[in-house]
Design an enzyme around this catalytic site. Structure first.
Site, short mmCIF file in Angstrom:
data_model
loop_
_atom_site.label_atom_id
_atom_site.label_comp_id
_atom_site.label_asym_id
_atom_site.label_seq_id
_atom_site.Cartn_x
_atom_site.Cartn_y
_atom_site.Cartn_z
N ILE A 28 -13.06 -0.26 -10.11
CA ILE A 28 -14.07 -0.75 -9.16
C ILE A 28 -14.80 0.46 -8.58
CG2 ILE A 28 -14.48 -2.24 -7.17
CD1 ILE A 28 -13.24 -3.70 -9.57
N THR A 46 -10.22 5.59 -2.28
CA THR A 46 -11.66 5.55 -2.53
C THR A 46 -12.42 4.93 -1.35
OG1 THR A 46 -11.14 5.33 -4.86
CG2 THR A 46 -13.37 4.76 -4.21
N GLU A 101 0.87 -1.19 0.00
CA GLU A 101 0.00 0.00 0.00
C GLU A 101 0.89 1.23 0.00
OE1 GLU A 101 -3.25 1.06 -0.13
OE2 GLU A 101 -2.31 3.03 0.12
N HIS A 115 -25.35 -2.13 -1.61
CA HIS A 115 -26.51 -1.99 -2.49
C HIS A 115 -27.23 -3.33 -2.69
CE1 HIS A 115 -25.60 2.13 -3.77
NE2 HIS A 115 -24.34 1.78 -3.65
N SER A 150 -19.71 6.02 0.42
CA SER A 150 -21.01 6.13 1.08
C SER A 150 -21.25 5.03 2.10
CB SER A 150 -22.14 6.12 0.05
OG SER A 150 -21.98 7.16 -0.88
N CYS A 200 -16.52 13.00 22.89
CA CYS A 200 -17.71 12.98 22.03
C CYS A 200 -18.15 11.55 21.72
CB CYS A 200 -17.43 13.70 20.72
SG CYS A 200 -16.88 15.39 20.90
N CYS A 251 -11.53 10.37 24.14
CA CYS A 251 -12.44 11.13 23.28
C CYS A 251 -13.79 11.22 23.98
CB CYS A 251 -12.60 10.44 21.92
SG CYS A 251 -13.91 11.12 20.90
N CYS A 277 -16.70 17.51 18.20
CA CYS A 277 -15.63 18.49 18.39
C CYS A 277 -14.46 18.21 17.46
CB CYS A 277 -15.21 18.60 19.84
SG CYS A 277 -13.85 17.54 20.35
#
Lengths: 437, 490
Positions: B335, B41, B32, B50, B46, B402, B400, B437
């Site tokens: 893809i 990507t 990588e 699907h 999203s 939040c 953290c 935050c």
């Protein structure tokens, strides 16, 4: 699971929490301070600039010096406190069980269950992040809130960058502009979307003008450049609706962008406990600084963002005393609600504290605090009930950065006792209108 | 050492292939170029699994999507990544759009998409999704659609692959591939890797990699998609909401995330610069407007972040999954959506190519398909937590606020099989800084933990690898250096 019992639990040990706790202890009640950081003092510890204490001590102190005065009191009065301790839940009392329950955790004791007759919320506020203002562009490293940079520089001894643009002219932003200049950094500009500075005038003079740091008003950052580390920002002029004016883009090279675009009271705990919040994101409180949960009080920046720490202290002392009064006189018998009067923010008023007034308290002096939405000169502050104006006061100028405080006895000024709401407004003085005609 | 398989690209495709092949007795490595997996990507995606009715029948991606969707159930169980089949609505706002929905339903059902139904009863629709606009006239309900965290899923796949012997090399950008005698030599800045098969899953750079072995038969265009993410608890959605698509675009969706945030986006802009992931004023406006046509009450003031990602759009508009003319070189390119949904089916296809190439695919005795679920603070009861903190006090230190993330979760994310090395790496694995935050409180503390656990200097901790440092030096060092150089520049 460890269980503690106390009269009053104070959440947070900044200026507000410390003053409230000291007040409660002095009245002979038990108190426990819960602090999530590793030491007492809260955000004042990273505010190493001077200007604190002018009202409270008649001296000019730094933030840590100011906090230390109260920390010394805490030690002298042997007030117990828990550090590195995070309160994760507040449960209100019930008619059967008046105690409030706090669930907190820390490394030493695990999960802690605290039973308290009253709770004082003093968690302070936090800074608005980039996402909240939706600046387009890349998402590189080198973007900090002003307070984060302040922590790095003043507490950890690290520099976040060398050349800066500061977006927003809040007080911390201006103070950091000066602080970074002292560290040999270059602050290229403080960019403010409004036509005027958001912070205090004294900071504009002492932190920007004295160091020739350009203040660019009516501008905002419209693009962030640099895929890895930030390489610069585009700033653009904005019109009255804050829409970008085409053709006014300017590129400023920088390796760091600081954001000083506002503070928000930090009320996740309060909200999750079931307390109602008002439009300023602080809890709704009555004239006893009591939230909509019985026996839970709020003070300091968790209630409303203050201009000066001295004002936080004053408010926290009041909250402490209201908690004392609650425990001594009202605890366990529901004498409270004889009806309430709502305080409404009218023309050019952003919000008002308290949000409601108990009808049983209208013979008492009530401290109103509020901010205007926009600056104005030669104004009239008016209180109206349903029948009309009951109180007027002239003021030469008002600006959003300066909180207005008024002490009023509503009975004395002739409030209609059956009214359901009063409205506070800041309007141009009629004679000014005539003059201008 | 000669690897049986070298995978180039550590996004969802590369990592799914790595994990799928890790059950066999093969020596595998994955390269990588970025400091962490899921950095392209996959990261700005999203996160929608699907149902599979949308693509045209002539595209291979249609069947891979329908098949891939079904493979999620088992994968999520084995790998313990957060995945929920909440179902999706394609929303018709005008009567003439119902035709499109009906065609989707008919063809989708014929091709094996389960449970598709058209709902025309507005009351029923609004009961199922109260946030939806009252202008809705009908929806296509696809109950098999789901949401997933694409990066957490990638990390889960990689961890399981690593447990089963796959070697991961991050910060390894491939600069050259040579081949002779059925052996590829893949060069990166630091090392050379030899392998008998190479799988190109390099996302928007897939053409560049393919050209390294002389194969130049497709093009990949970056197409930018912008998103706005909203705070938790301000808008609760039950369903993934799509507008009825036009020929040009699938449209802006309004979608819940697996962590109960809501996002809107993406738009689609063809661009040329493969590094341009900047959001734009016009783009953010476009997605907000698009989203409002489905959900009028978009809580604009509760936005916590905007971001953009690049889709790898092939000139064929279909997946390019080829056992190429260069023996042992497999392309997994182009893809684009529904790539996330299809990933398990794509990996199966790659598996079949390897078989054709003569690899003996024998399942290892030691293969363990299960990746333990990372322990999370908010999954415990208070009693359990109390015990946890006694066993390891790091559970009692909330870093953290939040997202309520403890120090222990951060330490675990660093020491997991393909662990976090950067602040973003920690953030994408266990969420400190993901909340409202945006790291205002926790970032210095996360830097401190990374510095301590990895035993690297504080100022060498980065956001996401090279050139993304947080700090430039000690306070007084800088001023002293300036003085040595003859004073501070005015």
């Amino acid at each position: 699971m460890i269980k503690y019992e106390t009269d009053v639990a104070v959440i947070g040990s900044g200026a507000a929490g410390l003053a409230a706790a000291v007040e409660v202890k002095k009245a002979g009640l038990g108190v426990l301070i819960l602090e999530r950081d590793r030491e007492l003092g809260g955000i004042t510890l990273q505010c190493i600039h001077n200007g604190f204490g002018l009202k409270e001590f008649n001296e000019e102190l730094t933030g840590p010096e100011y906090a230390q005065r109260f920390i010394n009191e805490v030690h002298k009065l042997q007030i117990p406190y828990e550090l590195d301790t995070m309160v994760i839940e507040i449960k209100p009392g019930t008619p059967e069980k008046q105690y409030k329950t706090l669930i907190a955790i820390n490394k030493r004791e695990g999960v802690i269950n605290i039973q308290a007759k009253a709770v004082i919320l003093a968690m302070g506020c936090r800074e608005r992040p980039r996402g909240a203002i939706n600046i387009p562009g890349f998402r590189p490293s080198g973007i900090y809130t002003a307070g984060q940079a302040q922590r790095f520089v003043n507490m950890e001894g690290w520099l976040p960058g060398k050349t800066y643009v500061i977006l927003g002219s809040g007080d911390i932003g201006m103070i950091m502009a000066r602080r970074l200049t002292w560290e040999g950094c270059k602050v290229k500009a403080v960019v403010e979307i409004l036509p005027y500075v958001s912070g205090l005038l004294r900071n504009q003079v002492q932190c920007l003008e004295d160091y020739d740091i350009p203040l660019i008003t009516n501008y905002t950052v419209t693009k962030i450049h640099g895929a890895n580390r930030i390489k610069g920002v585009t700033i653009s002029k904005v019109d009255r609706n804050f829409d970008r004016v085409i053709g006014t883009d300017k590129f400023i090279e920088c390796d760091t962008l600081l954001l000083s675009v506002g503070l928000i009271p930090e009320n996740e705990l309060t909200f999750n406990a079931g307390a109602e919040l008002s439009s300023n994101n602080g809890p709704i409180v009555d004239n006893n600084l009591e939230t909509t949960i019985e026996g839970v009080f709020a003070c300091g920046n968790v209630l409303q963002v203050h201009d000066l720490v001295d004002l936080v202290t004053a408010e926290a002392k009041r909250a402490g005393n209201y908690a004392i009064d609650y425990i001594n006189n009202r605890y366990g018998n529901d004498t409270k609600k004889n009806g309430q009067i709502k305080c409404i923010a009218g023309e050019n008023v952003n919000y008002v504290k308290p949000d409601v007034i108990n009808k049983s308290d209208i013979a008492k002096e009530i401290i109103f605090t509020f901010r205007v939405r926009y600056p104005d000169r030669r104004v009239l502050i008016q209180f109206k009930d349903e029948n009309g104006v009951i109180y007027k006061k002239k003021k030469i100028y008002v600006i959003p950065s300066e909180m207005i405080e008024l002490n009023l006895n509503l009975e004395e000024i002739g409030l209609n006792k059956d009214c359901k709401r009063i409205e506070i407004e800041v309007i141009p003085r009629p004679e000014v209108l005539i003059e201008e005609d | 050492m000669i690897y049986d398989v070298i995978i180039i690209g550590g996004g969802i495709s590369g990592c799914t292939i790595a994990r799928t092949l890790s059950k066999y007795d093969l020596k595998i490595c994955l390269l990588e170029k970025e400091a962490d997996l899921a950095s392209g990507t996959t990261k700005a995606n999203s996160g929608v699994v699907h149902a599979g009715y949308a693509a045209e029948r002539e595209y291979v991606k249609r069947n891979l999507c329908i098949k891939g969707n079904k493979m999620y159930t088992q994968a999520a169980e084995e790998l313990n990544f957060p995945f929920k089949r909440i179902g999706s609505f394609v929303v018709a706002l005008e009567d003439n759009q119902i035709k499109t929905l009906e065609e989707y339903r008919k063809k989708g059902t014929e091709d094996g998409v389960l449970g598709l139904e058209i709902i025309l009863d507005q009351k029923k629709i609004l009961h199922m999704e109260p946030s939806l606009t009252e202008e809705v006239v009908g929806v296509l309900h696809a109950p098999s659609a789901g949401i997933v965290s694409p990066y957490e899923m990638t990390f889960a796949l990689a961890e399981n692959a690593a447990m089963n012997g796959v070697k991961f090399f991050r910060n390894h950008k491939v600069s050259k591939i040579s081949h002779s005698d059925y052996t590829f030599t893949v060069k990166t800045k630091q090392d050379e890797f030899e392998g008998r098969n190479v799988i190109n899953a390099a996302g928007i750079y897939a053409r560049k990699i393919s050209k390294m072995v002389g194969l130049d038969y497709f093009d990949i265009m970056p197409r930018k998609g912008e998103y706005i993410l909203f705070d938790r608890n301000v808008l609760h959605l039950n369903k993934i909401l799509f507008p009825t698509p036009t020929k040009i675009s699938k449209g802006i969706l309004v979608c819940p995330t697996i962590h109960e945030n809501t996002f809107v986006g993406p738009n689609a802009q063809n661009i040329t610069d493969k590094k341009d992931i900047a959001t734009t004023t016009a783009g953010l406006k476009e997605i907000l407007e698009g989203a409002r046509s489905l959900v009028p009450n978009i809580p604009e003031r509760s936005a916590i972040r905007n971001f953009a990602g690049l889709r790898a759009v092939p000139d064929t508009y279909d997946f390019i999954i080829d056992n190429t003319d260069v023996y042992g070189f497999i392309n997994v390119a182009g893809i684009l959506s529904p790539g996330l949904t299809s990933c398990f089916a794509i990996a199966e296809k790659v598996e079949s190519f390897l078989e054709l190439l003569g690899e003996e695919l024998k399942i290892k005795e030691t293969y363990n398909p299960f990746r333990p679920k990372p322990e999370r603070f908010h999954d415990f009861t208070m009693e359990e937590l109390d015990q946890k903190i006694k066993d390891d006090p790091a559970w009692g230190n909330i870093i953290c606020r939040c997202e309520t993330v403890s120090e222990k979760e951060i330490i675990d994310s660093i020491h997991s099989p393909v662990g976090a090395r950067t602040v973003d790496g920690v953030k994408f694995r266990c969420r400190p800084g993901m909340g409202r935050c945006q790291g205002g409180f926790c970032r210095p503390r996360v830097i401190e933990i990374l510095s301590r656990e990895l035993n690297i200097p504080y100022d060498e901790v980065t956001k996401r690898g090279e050139d993304t440092n947080f700090l430039v030096g000690r306070t007084k060092d800088f001023i002293l250096k300036n003085m040595e150089q003859g004073g501070v520049e005015d």
